[in-house]
Write an enzyme that holds these catalytic residues in place. Structure first.
Site, PDB file in Angstrom:
ATOM      1  N   SER A 111       0.009   0.301   5.003  1.00 50.53           N
ATOM      2  CA  SER A 111       1.299  -0.385   5.078  1.00 50.53           C
ATOM      3  C   SER A 111       2.399   0.607   5.419  1.00 50.53           C
ATOM      4  O   SER A 111       2.349   1.774   5.019  1.00 50.53           O
ATOM      5  CB  SER A 111       1.624  -1.056   3.741  1.00 50.53           C
ATOM      6  OG  SER A 111       2.959  -1.521   3.715  1.00 50.53           O
ATOM      7  N   TYR A 152       3.054  -0.377  -5.548  1.00 51.44           N
ATOM      8  CA  TYR A 152       2.465  -0.672  -4.243  1.00 51.44           C
ATOM      9  C   TYR A 152       2.617   0.497  -3.278  1.00 51.44           C
ATOM     10  O   TYR A 152       1.637   0.951  -2.675  1.00 51.44           O
ATOM     11  CB  TYR A 152       3.120  -1.925  -3.656  1.00 51.44           C
ATOM     12  CG  TYR A 152       2.575  -2.321  -2.300  1.00 51.44           C
ATOM     13  CD1 TYR A 152       1.331  -2.940  -2.183  1.00 51.44           C
ATOM     14  CD2 TYR A 152       3.302  -2.079  -1.143  1.00 51.44           C
ATOM     15  CE1 TYR A 152       0.823  -3.297  -0.946  1.00 51.44           C
ATOM     16  CE2 TYR A 152       2.806  -2.439   0.097  1.00 51.44           C
ATOM     17  CZ  TYR A 152       1.568  -3.051   0.202  1.00 51.44           C
ATOM     18  OH  TYR A 152       1.081  -3.399   1.433  1.00 51.44           O
TER      19      TYR A 152
END
Length: 393
Positions: free
Chosen positions: A213, A241
């Site tokens: 990501s 995250y």
């Protein structure tokens, strides 16, 4: 593969700059968080990707056309929804043998039936199957790897797609005692990648594709506080995250270096872009409304699957990985959402932290520090999760 060769020289120009910065940082006291300039630069990457990803990826077809892949066996984790669902379907429709590694086998079987019905009359039945895998259980990861390795068959592509981003949720821990983002996005895929090396060796040339990501640009890894429980950093889902995604890049880079060229196994991280997936279910109603109002900027799961499909099937990707290895590049190959090489974050180039993370990850997943070397030699290894030992076969 347009862009790979031409981008290598540009990436090379940055390596000396990063190495000098890392040497300077070694002389300073231990880093506890991103500096505000790094943090700001990271968010600029994120915002730029959201605003311009559709423009920079405008040269790509949708869906992504794939070469003939009838001879490939691929494992795709988290393949019942979002990007993973599109990856599994398109690989199967292009002829690959696909193993859907999922937490909910019934949902996967229902999907297969639906796909088979839609594919009927277009060609041979899809070669696709289901195996149970729960990344919130390291025992489940070991059982999955043991079951697959026991087939004594090849594995050509492992796609670590499954991930979580529990936006706004309080901090949660798995039954193994690890923060959930850390386990699902980093520890479990890392353990799975290592334990499946025997099958990847049988499938050589083979690839490990980690769906990463752009959020790793704002991540920071503290190997002394992997669960983010110390008062040094306040936990938020964003911290969990982004840190787990940076950890994945760092671990992948060390694994890339430890796998010799003759093994034929390449490691690639990819960014799918900013994608409208099931993560949106966990967002506030206001943010969900924003998602619906800006569909132009946000990729669909099909669009988000393109960089992973490209990394998994394009014939020039292994050549690019080998070039980086030969040049002793500090990080593994990283492909952006437009299927072109890009440089991961400055923090991802911190080689010292990457090797500390490697050792810490092996410790947390119950593996010995020489595990890769032993597997490459065909030796038996032990892991404290799952059964008493894992056969390399």
């Amino acid at each position: 593969m347009e862009g790979l060769a031409s981008s290598t020289e540009e990436l090379k120009k940055n390596v000396e700059h990063h190495e000098k910065k890392m040497m300077m940082k070694k002389k300073r006291k231990k880093k506890e968080r991103l500096g505000w300039i790094e943090w700001l630069r990271g968010w600029m990457y994120v915002i730029h990707e959201m605003l311009f990803q559709r423009i920079v990826a405008s040269h790509l077809q949708n869906p992504m056309p794939l070469p003939p892949i009838n001879d490939l066996t691929c494992i795709v984790t988290g393949s019942t929804s979002g990007i993973g669902r599109e990856i599994a379907r398109q690989l199967a429709e292009s002829g690959a043998h696909v193993v859907m590694a999922v937490r909910n086998p019934k949902a996967a079987l229902d999907l297969i039936q639906k796909w088979q019905n839609e594919w009927s009359g277009k060609g041979l039945p899809l070669n696709i199957e289901v195996m149970e895998l729960d990344l919130l259980s390291l025992d489940s990861v070991v059982r999955f790897a043991e079951a697959y390795n026991a087939r004594m068959g090849p594995l050509h592509v492992l796609i670590n797609n499954a991930g979580i981003f529990s936006i706004g949720e309080p901090q949660k821990f798995s039954k193994d005692g690890y923060e959930e983002h850390l386990q699902v996005n980093h520890l479990a895929p890392a353990l799975l990648s290592i334990l499946l090396l025997p099958s990847l060796i049988r499938g050589s040339p083979s690839r490990i594709i980690n769906v990463n990501s752009v959020m790793h640009y704002v991540g920071f890894v503290d190997t002394e506080d992997m669960n983010v429980v110390s008062p040094k950093r306040k936990f938020t889902s964003l911290v969990g995250y982004s840190s787990s995604k940076l950890a994945q890049v760092m671990f992948s880079s060390v694994l890339h270096k430890k796998l010799p060229a003759e093994s034929g196994i390449n490691v690639v991280c990819v960014s799918p872009g900013i994608v409208h997936t099931n993560v949106a279910r966990d967002l506030s109603k206001v943010v969900q409304a924003g998602y619906r109002l800006i569909p132009y900027f946000i990729f669909s799961p099909q669009e988000g699957s393109r960089s992973t499909l490209f990394a998994a099937t394009d014939p020039q990707v292994p050549e690019y990985c080998e070039l980086l290895k030969a040049d002793k590049w500090p990080v593994c190959a990283f492909l952006a959402q437009e299927c072109r090489p890009t440089n991961p974050s400055e923090e991802a180039h911190n080689v010292e932290t990457a090797y500390r993370l490697w050792e810490k990850t092996l410790e947390m997943t119950g593996l010995h520090s020489d595990v890769v070397e032993k597997l490459l030699e065909g030796d038996q290894i032990t892991c404290r999760y799952g059964a008493d030992s894992t056969e390399t076969n």
